[in-house]
Design a protein around this motif. Sequence first.
Motif, short mmCIF file in Angstrom:
data_model
loop_
_atom_site.label_atom_id
_atom_site.label_comp_id
_atom_site.label_asym_id
_atom_site.label_seq_id
_atom_site.Cartn_x
_atom_site.Cartn_y
_atom_site.Cartn_z
N ALA A 127 66.28 -30.60 150.90
CA ALA A 127 65.11 -30.41 150.05
C ALA A 127 65.45 -30.70 148.60
O ALA A 127 64.63 -31.27 147.86
CB ALA A 127 64.58 -28.98 150.20
N CYS A 128 66.66 -30.34 148.18
CA CYS A 128 67.09 -30.66 146.81
C CYS A 128 67.19 -32.17 146.62
O CYS A 128 66.74 -32.72 145.61
CB CYS A 128 68.43 -30.00 146.50
N LEU A 129 67.79 -32.86 147.61
CA LEU A 129 67.88 -34.32 147.52
C LEU A 129 66.48 -34.94 147.42
O LEU A 129 66.25 -35.86 146.62
CB LEU A 129 68.61 -34.89 148.73
N LYS A 130 65.56 -34.43 148.24
CA LYS A 130 64.19 -34.97 148.24
C LYS A 130 63.49 -34.69 146.92
O LYS A 130 62.61 -35.46 146.51
CB LYS A 130 63.39 -34.35 149.41
N SER A 131 63.89 -33.63 146.25
CA SER A 131 63.28 -33.24 144.97
C SER A 131 64.02 -33.83 143.78
O SER A 131 63.79 -33.40 142.64
CB SER A 131 63.23 -31.72 144.86
N ASP A 132 64.93 -34.78 144.05
CA ASP A 132 65.68 -35.45 142.99
C ASP A 132 66.55 -34.48 142.20
O ASP A 132 66.67 -34.56 140.98
CB ASP A 132 64.73 -36.19 142.04
N LEU A 133 67.16 -33.53 142.93
CA LEU A 133 68.07 -32.56 142.34
C LEU A 133 69.46 -32.76 142.92
O LEU A 133 69.62 -33.40 143.97
CB LEU A 133 67.59 -31.13 142.62
N ILE A 134 70.47 -32.23 142.27
CA ILE A 134 71.85 -32.37 142.73
C ILE A 134 72.29 -31.05 143.35
O ILE A 134 72.53 -30.07 142.64
CB ILE A 134 72.79 -32.73 141.56
N PRO A 135 72.42 -30.98 144.68
CA PRO A 135 72.77 -29.71 145.33
C PRO A 135 74.26 -29.42 145.31
O PRO A 135 75.09 -30.32 145.37
CB PRO A 135 72.27 -29.91 146.76
N PHE A 136 74.57 -28.14 145.23
CA PHE A 136 75.95 -27.67 145.30
C PHE A 136 75.95 -26.41 146.17
O PHE A 136 75.50 -25.34 145.75
CB PHE A 136 76.48 -27.35 143.90
N ILE A 137 76.40 -26.56 147.43
CA ILE A 137 76.41 -25.43 148.35
C ILE A 137 77.63 -24.55 148.07
O ILE A 137 78.76 -25.04 148.00
CB ILE A 137 76.43 -25.92 149.82
N VAL A 138 77.39 -23.26 147.90
CA VAL A 138 78.45 -22.29 147.63
C VAL A 138 78.40 -21.23 148.71
O VAL A 138 77.41 -20.51 148.84
CB VAL A 138 78.28 -21.64 146.24
N ASP A 139 79.49 -21.12 149.50
CA ASP A 139 79.53 -20.16 150.60
C ASP A 139 80.29 -18.89 150.26
O ASP A 139 79.88 -17.79 150.64
CB ASP A 139 80.17 -20.78 151.84
N THR A 140 81.42 -19.02 149.57
CA THR A 140 82.30 -17.87 149.41
C THR A 140 82.54 -17.47 147.96
O THR A 140 82.77 -16.30 147.68
CB THR A 140 83.67 -18.15 150.07
N GLU A 141 82.52 -18.41 147.03
CA GLU A 141 82.84 -18.08 145.64
C GLU A 141 81.76 -17.19 145.02
O GLU A 141 80.57 -17.39 145.24
CB GLU A 141 82.98 -19.35 144.80
#
Length: 463
Positions: free
Chosen positions: A71-85
């Motif tokens: 959804a971020c890619l489709k919205s022209d945004l740069i995603p950064f998935i953070v699981d543990t930090e």
Amino acid sequence: MSCNDFFRPFMEFKESCIIDVSTKSHYTYDVFFQKVMNISSELFMAKLTPRSIVLIYKISNPFESILAFFACLKSDLIPFIVDTEDIKNISDLKYKAIITNSIISSTKTLPIILNSISGVVVYEMDSEDYYKGNENDFIIVTSSKSTSTVAKKILLGAKETLFNIESNRKSLPILKDERTLVLLPFSYSYGLIAQFLTHLFVGTDIIIAPRIVGVIQLKTIIHDYDVTNIFLTPLLARLILIYNNTFINNNLRFVTLGGDKPCQSTINGVRSLFDCEIYGTYGLAEAGPRVATSKLNIEKTKVDIGQINPGIEVSIVEDEKYREITKIKAIGYLKIYTPSIYLGYIQGSSLCKPESSEFIMTKDIVYNSDNTYCLLGRDNEYIMIGSKLYWFQDFKSFFYNNPNVLKVKIQKDTDSKLIFTIFYKSKDSVNFDMEDSFNSYFGIKKDLDYSLTVVGYQYNQYK
């Protein structure tokens, strides 16, 4: 270029499935993409700055994380998935918004509720100091924290990642009727790019399971979903072997081990558990993350990085110090020439670009033997004991012979004293007695030559 090419598989393979093990729900690629479009419409209402960074922060269900990612890619945004930090450890990155189902108290703007994902909200940062990206900026991933206290934030490009996906497809026998089980976190480029996106572009069925749930229920999941391949790191493989210590009847075509140099006991354990082909994959996030592929077997004593993936070349930058201490002529640092090289490290709101857009110099020490590149270890990760050379990997392999050891961290102080941190399977009492055998094997003594700390494993490390 834009990121539109990453939506092509949803149009091309409409009937292939993405499966959420948590809810036991099946979604065709077509239905999955409709969910992405719905979330993207809601993100549009938030009016976030195009090409700004959005944290996908600790969303509990990895299936929902990957929905937010697209959804971020489709919205022209740069995603950064953070699981543990923790979010306090990401202060070196100037992002614009956070998508999460956690409570964030550091913003002054009211959260925007995403109705498409239950319990998930968007927080916009009340600051104009944030990274402003370009059209080819794709996603952010992190590097290992082995050499620093803060993981580097690596910016990958869209066209570079597309090249890496295509190179992956050509180097592994991934078929259209594959059913891959994703246990690796999507915050890790090996899980996101090498496994998920590569399989997406083949149009396979993709099964997403929370890592610990997937590890404990692995036998059932493999059977219920007719899994044909799994991508693992050596650490994840060792965790699986703790909870699954007898052969699992399966239809697996292959398993991969990547992200670190696997020791022989781990390879043997995976072979005994699955009895299928095992591929070792070499790479690093800055270069792809996959560069080379090899078949692993229990007879191999040397670990070579394998056959170089299509479109990539490597060479050795010879080093006199390593030639002298190893007595090997053609030895030095591995240099990788690849079209998938990273765009740079993001520091605050600025991009620190690499030395070259054509090659990357690694800190991996390799030598050439019979036209293969054998991997010894990382730069300076060795110690001389008398006239004998030992790499950190030699010590790690010793520890990993104990099936309760999941991860070993080794450092060397200024006096060349070794500092071992052993991540041990969590127990009420840890019984870890190996000083005598360690001294007998390597000729070094506790407190004099090394210190050792044993830590109960807490499931917050994945590499």
